[in-house]
Design an enzyme around this catalytic site. Structure first.
Site, PDB file in Angstrom:
ATOM      1  N   ARG A  24       9.727-143.448 -36.322  1.00  0.00           N
ATOM      2  CA  ARG A  24      10.314-144.281 -35.269  1.00  0.00           C
ATOM      3  C   ARG A  24      11.590-143.672 -34.733  1.00  0.00           C
ATOM      4  O   ARG A  24      12.390-143.124 -35.477  1.00  0.00           O
ATOM      5  CB  ARG A  24      10.636-145.674 -35.831  1.00  0.00           C
ATOM      6  CG  ARG A  24       9.414-146.482 -36.199  1.00  0.00           C
ATOM      7  CD  ARG A  24       8.615-146.870 -34.981  1.00  0.00           C
ATOM      8  NE  ARG A  24       9.376-147.730 -34.085  1.00  0.00           N
ATOM      9  CZ  ARG A  24       9.355-149.056 -34.160  1.00  0.00           C
ATOM     10  NH1 ARG A  24       8.641-149.679 -35.061  1.00  0.00           N
ATOM     11  NH2 ARG A  24      10.052-149.773 -33.303  1.00  0.00           N
ATOM     12  N   GLY A  44      18.760-148.487 -37.997  1.00  0.00           N
ATOM     13  CA  GLY A  44      18.407-148.565 -39.415  1.00  0.00           C
ATOM     14  C   GLY A  44      19.372-147.722 -40.230  1.00  0.00           C
ATOM     15  O   GLY A  44      20.362-147.182 -39.710  1.00  0.00           O
ATOM     16  N   ASP A 153      10.134-138.478 -44.022  1.00  0.00           N
ATOM     17  CA  ASP A 153       9.215-139.476 -44.589  1.00  0.00           C
ATOM     18  C   ASP A 153       7.703-139.251 -44.440  1.00  0.00           C
ATOM     19  O   ASP A 153       7.255-138.335 -43.779  1.00  0.00           O
ATOM     20  CB  ASP A 153       9.602-140.857 -44.074  1.00  0.00           C
ATOM     21  CG  ASP A 153       9.696-141.856 -45.230  1.00  0.00           C
ATOM     22  OD1 ASP A 153       9.417-141.467 -46.374  1.00  0.00           O
ATOM     23  OD2 ASP A 153      10.030-143.020 -44.984  1.00  0.00           O
ATOM     24  N   ARG A 285      11.927-156.934 -47.286  1.00  0.00           N
ATOM     25  CA  ARG A 285      10.886-156.935 -46.277  1.00  0.00           C
ATOM     26  C   ARG A 285       9.630-157.475 -46.950  1.00  0.00           C
ATOM     27  O   ARG A 285       9.441-157.292 -48.153  1.00  0.00           O
ATOM     28  CB  ARG A 285      10.661-155.481 -45.841  1.00  0.00           C
ATOM     29  CG  ARG A 285      10.069-155.282 -44.505  1.00  0.00           C
ATOM     30  CD  ARG A 285      10.284-153.830 -44.067  1.00  0.00           C
ATOM     31  NE  ARG A 285      10.019-152.845 -45.117  1.00  0.00           N
ATOM     32  CZ  ARG A 285       8.814-152.560 -45.601  1.00  0.00           C
ATOM     33  NH1 ARG A 285       7.746-153.190 -45.133  1.00  0.00           N
ATOM     34  NH2 ARG A 285       8.655-151.646 -46.534  1.00  0.00           N
ATOM     35  N   LYS A 290       7.554-155.201 -53.303  1.00  0.00           N
ATOM     36  CA  LYS A 290       8.902-155.748 -53.535  1.00  0.00           C
ATOM     37  C   LYS A 290       8.964-156.731 -54.706  1.00  0.00           C
ATOM     38  O   LYS A 290      10.040-157.171 -55.101  1.00  0.00           O
ATOM     39  CB  LYS A 290       9.441-156.406 -52.261  1.00  0.00           C
ATOM     40  CG  LYS A 290       9.576-155.434 -51.083  1.00  0.00           C
ATOM     41  CD  LYS A 290      10.714-154.432 -51.282  1.00  0.00           C
ATOM     42  CE  LYS A 290      10.882-153.512 -50.076  1.00  0.00           C
ATOM     43  NZ  LYS A 290      11.938-152.503 -50.276  1.00  0.00           N
ATOM     44  N   ASP A 519      -8.307-103.943 -55.947  1.00  0.00           N
ATOM     45  CA  ASP A 519      -8.680-104.922 -56.973  1.00  0.00           C
ATOM     46  C   ASP A 519      -9.528-105.996 -56.267  1.00  0.00           C
ATOM     47  O   ASP A 519      -9.475-106.135 -55.041  1.00  0.00           O
ATOM     48  CB  ASP A 519      -7.400-105.526 -57.573  1.00  0.00           C
ATOM     49  CG  ASP A 519      -7.699-106.747 -58.395  1.00  0.00           C
ATOM     50  OD1 ASP A 519      -8.531-106.648 -59.311  1.00  0.00           O
ATOM     51  OD2 ASP A 519      -7.121-107.820 -58.108  1.00  0.00           O
ATOM     52  N   TYR A 520     -10.286-106.765 -57.034  1.00  0.00           N
ATOM     53  CA  TYR A 520     -11.161-107.751 -56.379  1.00  0.00           C
ATOM     54  C   TYR A 520     -10.606-109.181 -56.482  1.00  0.00           C
ATOM     55  O   TYR A 520     -10.091-109.732 -55.518  1.00  0.00           O
ATOM     56  CB  TYR A 520     -12.579-107.666 -56.966  1.00  0.00           C
ATOM     57  CG  TYR A 520     -13.501-108.669 -56.337  1.00  0.00           C
ATOM     58  CD1 TYR A 520     -13.862-108.539 -54.995  1.00  0.00           C
ATOM     59  CD2 TYR A 520     -13.988-109.748 -57.048  1.00  0.00           C
ATOM     60  CE1 TYR A 520     -14.680-109.477 -54.389  1.00  0.00           C
ATOM     61  CE2 TYR A 520     -14.812-110.687 -56.440  1.00  0.00           C
ATOM     62  CZ  TYR A 520     -15.154-110.544 -55.113  1.00  0.00           C
ATOM     63  OH  TYR A 520     -15.950-111.472 -54.500  1.00  0.00           O
ATOM     64  N   ASP A 701      -3.158-107.941 -57.430  1.00  0.00           N
ATOM     65  CA  ASP A 701      -2.498-109.250 -57.465  1.00  0.00           C
ATOM     66  C   ASP A 701      -2.004-109.607 -58.855  1.00  0.00           C
ATOM     67  O   ASP A 701      -1.370-110.635 -59.045  1.00  0.00           O
ATOM     68  CB  ASP A 701      -3.474-110.350 -57.049  1.00  0.00           C
ATOM     69  CG  ASP A 701      -4.414-110.721 -58.168  1.00  0.00           C
ATOM     70  OD1 ASP A 701      -5.064-109.806 -58.713  1.00  0.00           O
ATOM     71  OD2 ASP A 701      -4.476-111.906 -58.531  1.00  0.00           O
TER      72      ASP A 701
END
Ligand code: GDG
Length: 748
Positions: A24, A44, A153, A285, A290, A519-520, A701
């Protein structure tokens, strides 16, 4: 149309400018049937926190809160631009599926541990992705080189990932205002991987308390297999910072309001109204998180067990309307109202209503006056990210006013609110334990003044110290540090990209002969849970074939795998194969050769040790090769596997010290193999056959690939997937990126 107040100067277009994104905007828009529109400032906690950034200018991207018809979008956007606001418009369907569907009915319940309320549809998820992408595009449309972006958020979890993909130069932060649950809960989310990957696009991710950060890291491990340190997760060659930033309240704003004459007037009225009655205050709220029903149960039991308190104690419960268009919330409201009605019928009498209930928003002055007057503020959510009401109450108790400047009240706080970790001097309760909550409530009502002063003094200090502007400034400073560190690590890791990659391609084009040593597993192909699942895709086989078709070019797969696997997958391709860490090898179309004259008597001894641990650790298995044994623990519980693997490794080192073996701890595998046999030996032999200054490329890797790197000439190009090792020239983020690079090589 009313004016929205500006929260900074005009949209700054300079480098390093700050862009904030939240679901918002800090204004609410309403549109009437004639297409007229009105904007109302909605301030807010976040707007207050950002006001604390002082002179720092920022642009705020967000949803205006209603469906805005296409004809007036331009006007609305122009008007908002004057206040540095950038709207993201949503259709009614998007509002339904992105906001109500995924945000409020998937992520909100699940992240608050309400798994039975989780609703998820693929259709809603697609819309959530689209809306997150639109937020990202809007941000990209105003971002300058090096802009700082701060995403807020759970509505926008995918935005960091989209931004990172498009603009790696941006500094990206994310803050989660609600809990992050245990990985056991989190993994129920159907889109669990996408959400984590989205978040990990950020440079820095912040949570209110350490528990949430800990749960996030363990979800990264359990869901994506990512290792982390306490303050960072390693992801695709980047270090994503993880931090703990408990949000605070607008201290100055509350203190000013508390000191205003309007508040004093309200306070006088309230004093008259409640007289000597003691007031328990609840402000929340309307939401199942809550814990209002449990609170009512505790209050009912208090009155049932303590008849002397009837007529003496009032619970003033304010429930701020929320999400009422949803039947679940509407039914929660009905349920609470029925409960209150019954309780008041039971214990009320003329002139006394035990529970006073307001289902509406209240005026800010009224709110601070109530905070000042209350004897107990009862904040007992079942789960809450932080809970600002608890902090606001503490702050508003400390006024020097007509009430004598003394604290009148104490905070009764649920252990399951983030606030409990920053306010440990509150009276803490487990809201599910009604009996204990009632005892705590009695303790609160009877608390000696000295104890109250002691506890409240300490809490006031804490709340003042957490002032929300400080929270925002500190978060942005840490975000900048994390981004700097990440950029530095990235620079040092020499990721193969852009101009550097072009240089390598150019050298490949110009040099003959060429040898590619690949390498695989984990290099050409993503690691998967079982080795059998890692068969090459058509893409990989075509890629290898195309590389081998290049003039004067040898392609070698240098793997630790059993020769049978390589045979089954690659023997029809024009490439060289080396299996079992160099113990066996073959040229295209030829038979296998292997190293001879090795003492392999140790194999049975090791097999017995490994089969014992395989029985003990579910999900592990032994792979037998002609001159090696491997114990794989990729499928075991990750923590338990790591723990037992470490133990096994040291046991093997000790017990096999006198035998001709090497012990290697690779990627979730421990391998015991004939001493001196390594990928390095094979690579050394191949390179001995090549003329000086050939083009040599070597890709790996794993730690076992270091044996190859050690054999390379100085002008070789070595590329390691994942984090940089000192012994390679370049790194690359993933097997997919490695394939992309090799494809460009095949196409030069
Ligand atoms: C999320 C997380 C986290 C409420 N009613 C009125 C009113 N309020 C104000 C309070 C307080 C705020 O609303 C509520 O904040 P919370 O923290 O309790 O909860 P959420 O809105 O769910 O927020 C939460 C927060 O993000 C911040 O990170 O703490 O855990 O869920 O400031 O004062 N204000 C006025 N009238 C009302 O009727 N004036």
């Amino acid at each position: 149309m009313t004016e929205a107040s500006s929260h900074g100067g005009p949209a700054a277009a300079s480098a390093g400018n700050l862009i904030l994104a939240s679901n918002r905007l800090p204004v609410s828009l309403s549109v009437d049937e004639q297409g007229g529109w009105q904007a109302r400032k909605s301030s807010g906690g976040l707007a207050a926190a950002l006001a604390g950034l002082g002179d720092e200018r920022f642009v705020w991207v967000g949803w205006p809160g209603c469906v805005v018809p296409a004809e007036i979008r331009r006007d609305v956007a122009d008007w908002m631009a004057r206040s540095d606001l950038v709207p993201v418009f949503l259709s009614a369907e998007e509002e339904e599926l992105y906001y109500h569907g995924i945000s409020n009915h998937s992520l909100w319940p699940l992240l608050h541990y309400f798994t039975d309320k989780l609703e998820f549809t693929e259709e809603a998820w697609q819309v959530y992705c689209e809306v997150n992408r639109r937020f990202a595009e809007t941000i990209l449309s105003i971002a300058e080189p090096g802009s700082r972006v701060w995403i807020q958020d759970f509505h926008l979890t995918l935005v960091p990932g989209f931004l990172r993909e498009a603009r790696p130069d941006l500094e990206i932060g994310f803050f989660l205002h609600i809990p992050f649950p245990s990985s056991e809960i989190y993994r129920q989310l159907p889109a669990r991987e996408e959400v984590l990957r989205g978040l990990l696009g950020a440079d820095y991710i912040g949570f209110h308390i350490h528990d949430y950060a800990r749960h996030f890291r363990s979800s990264c491990l359990r869901v994506l297999g990512l290792e982390s340190e306490h303050d960072a997760v390693s992801y695709e060659g980047r270090r994503v910072g993880v931090g703990v930033h408990p949000i605070g309240v607008d201290v100055a704003g509350f203190e000013e309001r508390l000191a205003e004459p309007k508040t004093a007037d309200i306070l006088q009225d309230l004093l008259q109204r409640y007289g000597n009655r003691r007031l328990i205050l609840g402000v929340e709220r309307l939401d199942y998180t809550k814990g209002v029903r449990l609170k009512l149960q505790a209050f009912e039991r208090l009155l049932a067990q303590n008849p002397e308190l009837r007529g003496e104690v009032v619970l003033l419960q304010i429930i701020v309307p929320s999400r009422l268009d949803n039947p679940e919330y509407a039914s929660l409201k009905r349920e609470l109202e029925e409960y209150i009605g019954r309780l008041n019928g039971l214990y009320g009498k003329p002139g006394y209503t035990p529970v006073e209930y307001l289902h509406r928003s209240i005026d800010p002055h009224q709110l601070v006056a109530l905070y000042r007057l209350a004897n107990v503020c009862m904040v007992t959510p079942i789960r809450d990210g932080m809970n600002l009401v608890a902090q606001e109450f503490v702050l508003c108790q400390q006024a020097h006013d007509s009430l004598g400047g003394e604290y009148r009240g104490i905070l009764l706080l649920s252990e399951f609110a983030g606030a409990a970790q920053v306010l440990p001097r509150a009276l803490l309760a487990n809201p599910w334990n009604i009996e204990h909550t009632v005892e705590t409530l009695r303790h609160a009502l009877e608390m000696p003044a000295a104890e109250r002063r002691d506890r409240m003094d300490s809490m006031v200090r804490q709340v003042r110290g957490m002032e929300c502007g400080h929270w925002a400034r500190l978060f942005l400073a840490r975000q900048a540090d994390a981004a700097r560190q990440s950029r530095e690590a990235h620079r040092q890791s020499r990721v193969l990209r852009g101009a550097v990659e072009a240089e390598v391609l150019e050298r490949f084009r110009e040099t003959r002969p060429r040898v590619l040593l690949l390498d695989y597993d984990g290099t050409l192909r993503e690691l998967v849970r079982t080795p059998e699942e890692a068969a090459p895709t058509d893409e990989i086989r075509t890629l290898l074939t195309d590389l081998a078709k290049q003039p004067d070019t040898q392609v070698h797969i240098v793997s630790g795998r059993h020769r049978a696997d390589l045979d089954a997958w690659f023997s029809d391709l024009p490439i060289h194969l080396s299996a079992e860490h160099g113990f066996a090898w073959k040229e295209p179309g030829q038979d296998w050769s292997e190293i001879h004259g090795r003492d392999l008597d140790w194999i049975d001894v090791v097999a017995t040790m490994l089969s014992k641990i395989t029985d003990e650790v579910p999900g592990t298995r032994i792979e037998r090769k002609p001159a090696a044994l491997a114990w794989h623990y990729r499928m075991a519980d990750l923590d338990y596997g790591v723990w037992r693997a470490r133990e096994l490794h040291s046991q093997l080192e000790h017990d096999l010290a006198h035998l001709p073996v090497d012990i290697l701890h690779g990627h979730r595998v421990i391998e015991v193999r004939s001493a001196g046999v390594s990928k390095g030996g094979y690579v050394g032999r191949v390179l001995d056959e090549m003329p000086k200054h050939s083009f040599v490329l070597c890709c790996g890797d794993d730690r076992t690939d270091r044996d190859m790197y050690a054999e390379l000439p100085v002008d070789a190009v070595s590329i390691h997937v994942g984090e940089r090792l000192d012994d390679t020239a370049f790194t690359i983020e993933s097997p997919a990126r490695m394939r992309g690079f090799l494809r460009r090589l095949a196409d030069v």
